[in-house]
Design a protein around this motif. Structure first.
Motif, PDB file in Angstrom:
ATOM      1  N   PHE A 210      40.415  25.880  51.540  1.00 36.14           N
ATOM      2  CA  PHE A 210      40.442  24.779  51.736  1.00 36.14           C
ATOM      3  C   PHE A 210      39.113  23.518  51.924  1.00 36.14           C
ATOM      4  N   ASP A 211      39.291  23.324  52.696  1.00 31.88           N
ATOM      5  CA  ASP A 211      38.094  23.641  53.878  1.00 31.88           C
ATOM      6  C   ASP A 211      36.550  23.585  53.750  1.00 31.88           C
ATOM      7  N   VAL A 212      36.362  25.328  52.933  1.00 36.82           N
ATOM      8  CA  VAL A 212      35.263  25.853  52.105  1.00 36.82           C
ATOM      9  C   VAL A 212      34.820  25.199  51.044  1.00 36.82           C
ATOM     10  N   ASN A 213      35.997  24.899  50.373  1.00 31.50           N
ATOM     11  CA  ASN A 213      35.970  24.563  48.540  1.00 31.50           C
ATOM     12  C   ASN A 213      35.476  22.887  49.183  1.00 31.50           C
ATOM     13  N   ARG A 214      35.903  22.628  50.126  1.00 28.15           N
ATOM     14  CA  ARG A 214      35.176  20.484  50.388  1.00 28.15           C
ATOM     15  C   ARG A 214      34.434  20.538  51.223  1.00 28.15           C
ATOM     16  N   ARG A 215      33.645  21.734  52.260  1.00 31.23           N
ATOM     17  CA  ARG A 215      32.594  22.116  52.609  1.00 31.23           C
ATOM     18  C   ARG A 215      31.764  22.133  51.374  1.00 31.23           C
ATOM     19  N   LEU A 216      31.056  23.219  50.863  1.00 31.34           N
ATOM     20  CA  LEU A 216      30.528  23.745  49.686  1.00 31.34           C
ATOM     21  C   LEU A 216      30.667  22.640  48.259  1.00 31.34           C
TER      22      LEU A 216
ATOM     23  N   LEU B 138      36.075  15.021  49.216  1.00 28.28           N
ATOM     24  CA  LEU B 138      35.144  15.373  51.050  1.00 28.28           C
ATOM     25  C   LEU B 138      35.924  14.585  53.324  1.00 28.28           C
TER      26      LEU B 138
ATOM     27  N   VAL C 252      42.812  22.447  44.217  1.00 27.98           N
ATOM     28  CA  VAL C 252      42.529  21.573  45.914  1.00 27.98           C
ATOM     29  C   VAL C 252      42.282  23.024  46.436  1.00 27.98           C
ATOM     30  N   LEU C 253      43.594  24.182  47.152  1.00 26.77           N
ATOM     31  CA  LEU C 253      42.947  24.471  48.184  1.00 26.77           C
ATOM     32  C   LEU C 253      42.474  26.129  47.891  1.00 26.77           C
TER      33      LEU C 253
ATOM     34  N   TRP D  46      39.241  35.200  46.054  1.00 22.66           N
ATOM     35  CA  TRP D  46      38.480  34.970  47.454  1.00 22.66           C
ATOM     36  C   TRP D  46      38.399  35.923  47.781  1.00 22.66           C
TER      37      TRP D  46
ATOM     38  N   SER E 160      32.999  27.736  58.083  1.00 21.87           N
ATOM     39  CA  SER E 160      34.183  26.666  58.148  1.00 21.87           C
ATOM     40  C   SER E 160      35.082  27.956  59.301  1.00 21.87           C
TER      41      SER E 160
END
Lengths: 233, 233
Positions: free
Chosen positions: A214-220, B15, B88-89, B95, B199
């Motif tokens: 999630f964090d990677v998705n959001r950041r990128l 974001l 979203v996740l 991956w 991340s």
């Protein structure tokens, strides 16, 4: 706030604390431990929440469960709040822990540095494989799981870490409860059929990877100043 | 709620999603997956919150970050919300994951069943010990950590699981970032000095035991119908 006026957040029965609060208490405590080590004496609910991305209203509500802890114009006294949270979270005392399952995960957990310094003492090791029973790790010898009840009484074991294969997890949880152990940390990626008088916390490593994704998705999400292409297709 | 009136919870820039929300999204998704499997079609924010001990206002706020998802008089459509959360996740895709450190923990994680079925595919193994490099696990051979950059490009590695000893963790995190990997799941019980474009999610197993101790503490406050004494002193 005047001392004589009733507090807005009433102290509540600790038994009524919502589960979601518990995870946050650990976060509060870890942050307070850092501040305590750094010599800071007080912190506002606002600053505490900011550091952990939790609203200050939520901070006050969470900490209000254990009685009035904030001081008007001062905030929380760090040493006092830390002591309270350690007591609530049970880390102001030692716990005797049985580690069950001495495969790769069990051996890894035995060597993990994060348990002992919080008062979780691995006091006995168990497995059911005759080839593993009798092997020595640190100063402990692996016992057969059939000795669980006897050793729980002898050593005063209170918690168990289950590092057993998924198909065995429920059977072992039943044995653990029968032995008189009151809480289980479960690593098997399966839902334990919860016996009534056993606290269970399951560690879901898959969901930790979801948090990361999630964090990677959001950041990128591409933005204008993003010049370096990440290796995502 | 009338369709023509503006929604109270505006869709927000993803974001801007607070970190604390992320952990809850995983909880929502897991519960929704269960309901979906069971054939349930809709759920209210109230019921969803109840099942997870989260207030319904918080549920609506969390899910509101991704645009209006609730339907007046119906609640959330489970299939739709599940799809949205999976997207979203990042669990609606695969991956490629590097597993770094093939000691006990690394080998345990390699055998862990909870990653693959959520789309996290361990595609390469690394270690720095010459005695471990070249060993085979499943259909993968352990590579030396110095090959990380080349293999990240070749295999399109995106995430890394760090199962290395605490003293090595920061050095490995730096190598991981230099190789172009964008996210790290860290098991070392230490705070990584976070490089800017990486991340990091740290798994704190000690805090999981704290959650367990808290639950035991809370549950075992003696009550009148408590006849069986727990083995706590």
């Amino acid at each position: 706030m005047n001392k004589d006026r009733p507090k807005t957040s009433q102290p509540t029965d600790p038994l009524a604390t919502p589960k979601a609060t518990i995870g946050r208490l650990s976060l509060y405590l870890r942050h307070l431990e850092n501040l305590f080590q750094a010599g800071q004496e007080t912190i506002s609910s606002n600053k505490l929440g900011e550091a952990l991305d939790i609203s200050d209203a939520q901070v006050r509500k969470d900490l209000g469960y254990f009685g009035p802890m904030g001081h008007p114009g001062v905030g929380y006294r760090i040493a006092q709040l830390r002591e309270k949270l350690r007591s609530v979270l049970g880390t102001n005392r030692d716990w005797n822990v049985a580690l069950i399952g001495m495969g790769n995960l069990g051996r890894a957990l035995f060597g993990y540095g994060g348990f002992h310094r919080r008062g979780f003492i691995i006091s006995a090791l168990f497995d059911q494989d005759p080839q593993v029973v009798g092997s020595v790790h640190g100063n402990l010898t692996v016992h057969h799981i059939s000795e669980l009840s006897v050793l729980t009484r002898e050593l005063g074991l209170q918690l168990a870490i289950l590092a057993v294969p998924t198909p065995a997890a429920n059977d072992v949880a039943t044995r653990v409860q029968a032995a008189g152990i009151v809480g289980v940390l479960n690593f098997a990626p399966t839902r334990l059929t919860v016996p009534k008088d056993l606290s269970i916390v399951s560690v879901d490593l898959g969901s930790e990877l979801e948090r990361l994704a999630f964090d990677v998705n959001r950041r990128l999400i591409p933005s204008d100043d993003d010049t370096q292409a990440p290796p995502l297709e």
